[in-house]
Design a protein around this motif. Sequence first.
Motif, PDB file in Angstrom:
ATOM      1  N   SER A  18    -101.270 -14.040  64.856  1.00 30.92           N
ATOM      2  CA  SER A  18     -99.966 -14.717  64.783  1.00 30.92           C
ATOM      3  C   SER A  18    -100.005 -16.047  65.531  1.00 30.92           C
ATOM      4  CB  SER A  18     -98.896 -13.820  65.398  1.00 30.92           C
ATOM      5  OG  SER A  18     -97.731 -14.562  65.645  1.00 30.92           O
ATOM      6  N   VAL A  19     -99.602 -17.092  64.842  1.00 28.02           N
ATOM      7  CA  VAL A  19     -99.582 -18.424  65.459  1.00 28.02           C
ATOM      8  C   VAL A  19     -98.491 -18.474  66.531  1.00 28.02           C
ATOM      9  CG1 VAL A  19     -99.285 -20.889  64.963  1.00 28.02           C
ATOM     10  CG2 VAL A  19    -100.456 -19.418  63.298  1.00 28.02           C
ATOM     11  N   GLY A  22    -102.939  -7.503  57.134  1.00 22.99           N
ATOM     12  CA  GLY A  22    -101.508  -7.216  57.287  1.00 22.99           C
ATOM     13  C   GLY A  22    -100.695  -8.490  57.311  1.00 22.99           C
ATOM     14  N   VAL A  35    -102.974 -17.964  51.471  1.00 20.88           N
ATOM     15  CA  VAL A  35    -103.496 -19.148  50.778  1.00 20.88           C
ATOM     16  C   VAL A  35    -104.958 -19.323  51.178  1.00 20.88           C
ATOM     17  CG1 VAL A  35    -103.208 -21.631  50.405  1.00 20.88           C
ATOM     18  CG2 VAL A  35    -101.223 -20.226  51.043  1.00 20.88           C
ATOM     19  N   GLY A  58     -90.495  -3.909  57.276  1.00 21.90           N
ATOM     20  CA  GLY A  58     -91.099  -2.617  57.549  1.00 21.90           C
ATOM     21  C   GLY A  58     -92.533  -2.829  58.001  1.00 21.90           C
TER      22      GLY A  58
HETATM   23  C1  LIG Z   1    -107.655 -19.143  62.717  1.00 25.63           C
HETATM   24  C2  LIG Z   1    -106.583 -18.859  61.694  1.00 25.63           C
HETATM   25  C3  LIG Z   1    -106.840 -19.125  60.370  1.00 25.63           C
HETATM   26  C4  LIG Z   1    -105.869 -18.871  59.405  1.00 25.63           C
HETATM   27  N1  LIG Z   1    -106.144 -19.152  58.089  1.00 25.63           N
HETATM   28  C5  LIG Z   1    -105.235 -18.853  57.143  1.00 25.63           C
HETATM   29  C6  LIG Z   1    -105.509 -19.107  55.771  1.00 25.63           C
HETATM   30  O1  LIG Z   1    -106.568 -19.637  55.416  1.00 25.63           O
HETATM   31  N2  LIG Z   1    -104.562 -18.797  54.859  1.00 25.63           N
HETATM   32  C7  LIG Z   1    -103.372 -18.229  55.213  1.00 25.63           C
HETATM   33  O2  LIG Z   1    -102.589 -17.937  54.320  1.00 25.63           O
HETATM   34  N3  LIG Z   1    -103.073 -17.993  56.507  1.00 25.63           N
HETATM   35  C8  LIG Z   1    -103.967 -18.295  57.473  1.00 25.63           C
HETATM   36  N4  LIG Z   1    -103.665 -18.087  58.787  1.00 25.63           N
HETATM   37  C9  LIG Z   1    -102.323 -17.598  59.143  1.00 25.63           C
HETATM   38  C10 LIG Z   1    -102.298 -16.086  59.114  1.00 25.63           C
HETATM   39  O3  LIG Z   1    -102.207 -15.636  57.785  1.00 25.63           O
HETATM   40  C11 LIG Z   1    -101.098 -15.565  59.915  1.00 25.63           C
HETATM   41  O4  LIG Z   1    -101.196 -15.986  61.246  1.00 25.63           O
HETATM   42  C12 LIG Z   1    -101.023 -14.041  59.841  1.00 25.63           C
HETATM   43  O5  LIG Z   1     -99.748 -13.613  60.260  1.00 25.63           O
HETATM   44  C13 LIG Z   1    -102.084 -13.400  60.685  1.00 25.63           C
HETATM   45  O6  LIG Z   1    -102.192 -12.058  60.355  1.00 25.63           O
HETATM   46  P1  LIG Z   1    -102.754 -11.022  61.423  1.00 25.63           P
HETATM   47  O7  LIG Z   1    -102.547  -9.665  60.854  1.00 25.63           O
HETATM   48  O8  LIG Z   1    -104.095 -11.413  61.882  1.00 25.63           O
HETATM   49  O9  LIG Z   1    -101.774 -11.310  62.635  1.00 25.63           O
HETATM   50  P2  LIG Z   1    -100.888 -10.424  63.594  1.00 25.63           P
HETATM   51  O10 LIG Z   1    -100.694 -11.294  64.774  1.00 25.63           O
HETATM   52  O11 LIG Z   1    -101.452  -9.074  63.802  1.00 25.63           O
HETATM   53  O12 LIG Z   1     -99.541 -10.293  62.811  1.00 25.63           O
HETATM   54  C14 LIG Z   1     -98.706 -11.411  62.647  1.00 25.63           C
HETATM   55  C15 LIG Z   1     -97.321 -10.925  62.285  1.00 25.63           C
HETATM   56  O13 LIG Z   1     -97.359 -10.385  60.976  1.00 25.63           O
HETATM   57  C16 LIG Z   1     -96.580  -9.205  60.909  1.00 25.63           C
HETATM   58  N5  LIG Z   1     -97.473  -8.102  60.556  1.00 25.63           N
HETATM   59  C17 LIG Z   1     -98.822  -8.061  60.640  1.00 25.63           C
HETATM   60  N6  LIG Z   1     -99.277  -6.923  60.112  1.00 25.63           N
HETATM   61  C18 LIG Z   1     -98.190  -6.238  59.707  1.00 25.63           C
HETATM   62  C19 LIG Z   1     -98.000  -5.000  59.053  1.00 25.63           C
HETATM   63  N7  LIG Z   1     -99.034  -4.244  58.703  1.00 25.63           N
HETATM   64  N8  LIG Z   1     -96.743  -4.596  58.776  1.00 25.63           N
HETATM   65  C20 LIG Z   1     -95.679  -5.364  59.111  1.00 25.63           C
HETATM   66  N9  LIG Z   1     -95.794  -6.543  59.717  1.00 25.63           N
HETATM   67  C21 LIG Z   1     -97.036  -6.977  60.005  1.00 25.63           C
HETATM   68  C22 LIG Z   1     -95.907  -9.036  62.245  1.00 25.63           C
HETATM   69  O14 LIG Z   1     -94.641  -9.627  62.194  1.00 25.63           O
HETATM   70  C23 LIG Z   1     -96.797  -9.811  63.164  1.00 25.63           C
HETATM   71  O15 LIG Z   1     -96.108 -10.354  64.249  1.00 25.63           O
HETATM   72  C24 LIG Z   1    -104.611 -18.334  59.783  1.00 25.63           C
HETATM   73  C25 LIG Z   1    -104.344 -18.087  61.131  1.00 25.63           C
HETATM   74  C26 LIG Z   1    -105.310 -18.342  62.084  1.00 25.63           C
HETATM   75  C27 LIG Z   1    -105.009 -18.072  63.523  1.00 25.63           C
END
Ligand SMILES: Cc1cc2nc3c(=O)[nH]c(=O)nc-3n(C[C@H](O)[C@H](O)[C@H](O)COP(=O)(O)OP(=O)(O)OC[C@H]3O[C@@H](n4cnc5c(N)ncnc54)[C@H](O)[C@@H]3O)c2cc1C
Length: 473
Positions: A90-91, A153, A161, A210
């Motif tokens: 999460s950013v 997730g 994207v 959810g």
């Molecule tokens: C280095 C980096 C590169 C990235 N590159 C891309 C990219 O190329 N394309 C793109 O589209 N995005 C990209 N992102 C953005 C990324 O998709 C989002 O930050 C995303 O939320 C990260 O998912 P996570 O599960 O790792 O994060 P987490 O921090 O685990 O989750 C982020 C939020 O998503 C929700 N969430 C996560 N999992 C669930 C679940 N199972 N059920 C319900 N809610 C949930 C929660 O609200 C949580 O706070 C990038 C981010 C980073 C840091």
Amino acid sequence: MTDDRPNAPVPSLAKPLDESTIHALSSRVRGHLLRPEDDGYDEARTLFYGGFDRRPALIVRVKDPTEISHVIALARERGLELAVRSGGHSVAGHSSTDGGIVLDLSEMKDLELDVEGRTAWAQTGLTAGEYTTAAAAHGLATGFGDTGSVGIGGITLGGGVGYLVRKHGLTVDDLISAEIVTADGELLRVDAETHPDLFWAIRGGGGNFGVATRFQFRLHEVDEIVGGMLVLPATPEVLASFVAEAEAAPEELSAIANVMVAPPMPFVPTEVHGQLIVMAMLVYAGGDVETGERTIAPFRALAEPIVDMIKPMPYPEIYPPDEVDFHPTAVSRTMFIDTIDRDVSRSILEHLRASDAPMRVAQIRVLGGAMARVSAGATALAHRSSRLMVNLAAFYEGEEERAARETWVGNFAAALRQGDGGAYVGFLGEEGEERVREAYPQPTWDRLAEIKGRYDPTNLLRLNQNIPPVVEQ
Ligand SMILES: Cc1cc2nc3c(=O)[nH]c(=O)nc-3n(C[C@H](O)[C@H](O)[C@H](O)COP(=O)(O)OP(=O)(O)OC[C@H]3O[C@@H](n4cnc5c(N)ncnc54)[C@H](O)[C@@H]3O)c2cc1C
């Protein structure tokens, strides 16, 4: 006793977790429970981004939907903030909490590939890299983003994207169905026919609706790609032509251009270190190497490449290896725009030159193709016709630098803004409700708020890019 009634009110005052409550929970979940005094707690509360020093009262590494329901019920009963964590990227730092509960999905990593049927059921603790590597063993892929360690997730719920966006669309365009534990603890299977409103909302509406436990994705034949990194000198002409070529290229090609200061990496010639470069990542996923080389040739011809690492490779190799101890602190802005001509390119380079942040970048993603063929109302991610997604970021090293980086990124974003700007929810930081609203056109926002009102009327799931519920009286 926990209150499992649907929509039970969230108490206004949080009640701390006592020994007997933790004991009762530990008898109901097989996964690890981590408290501040436990070994591994600090590692478990660490997010990808640095700068979030949040100390949850409890981290629960759940194993299945029933355990998720127990954690949801406990958070509701105690009035504790609930953070949901998949890959921790999460950013905005939303996947941790100060004093609340982290529902950590990282041990839910089952993956069932139906190779014949070209579908996969994936638990949401998987990362994009883990899923992609497993699917690639069969010459198949679902498109996620540009980084392997991102959780499926978060990226899926935000839209997704990545390197297959022009050929196969967003990650959510390959989502066939999902299993969701709603805020009242119920496990729902959602798809186009069953709870279609919820299925619509989770395709871009983030974690508001959810806890997603499993996704069913479509798989595509993506075996060998032609792709990798191409570094070009950053001039207004090169940047504008790069974008024009990427827009004109066949949909098999997706491109990301990072306009940035050349890092002192071994593969970058020393004389270029500190200069502005276009560090592009290209993926041709059309199957045929010769056509791929031909498609990429115009990019190589834009200027003498500084680095050319483009080659045929298995698709998962496009993901650089994870850097486990890399926790950057950064400020960023996300937006959609339609044009990067020479004037806009010049402005981008001027802004980048004007900052002294050690790492600063304008990342440009060329959209269109399959993503744009889906109508704006079909999913909660509605910026379908936008031609370019831009993310501006500046890294900072100490809190005292942060304000200056914020000002720079804000001014830069204002200068680039075209039309309504918009925002990609996956790249939003903690920027306030107004910015969350910019991720959604008004009709999308209204529909999301109404659906949120039905599935989470008390806003239990609020630690996210929050859509406050609208509840019918
Ligand atoms: C280095 C980096 C590169 C990235 N590159 C891309 C990219 O190329 N394309 C793109 O589209 N995005 C990209 N992102 C953005 C990324 O998709 C989002 O930050 C995303 O939320 C990260 O998912 P996570 O599960 O790792 O994060 P987490 O921090 O685990 O989750 C982020 C939020 O998503 C929700 N969430 C996560 N999992 C669930 C679940 N199972 N059920 C319900 N809610 C949930 C929660 O609200 C949580 O706070 C990038 C981010 C980073 C840091």
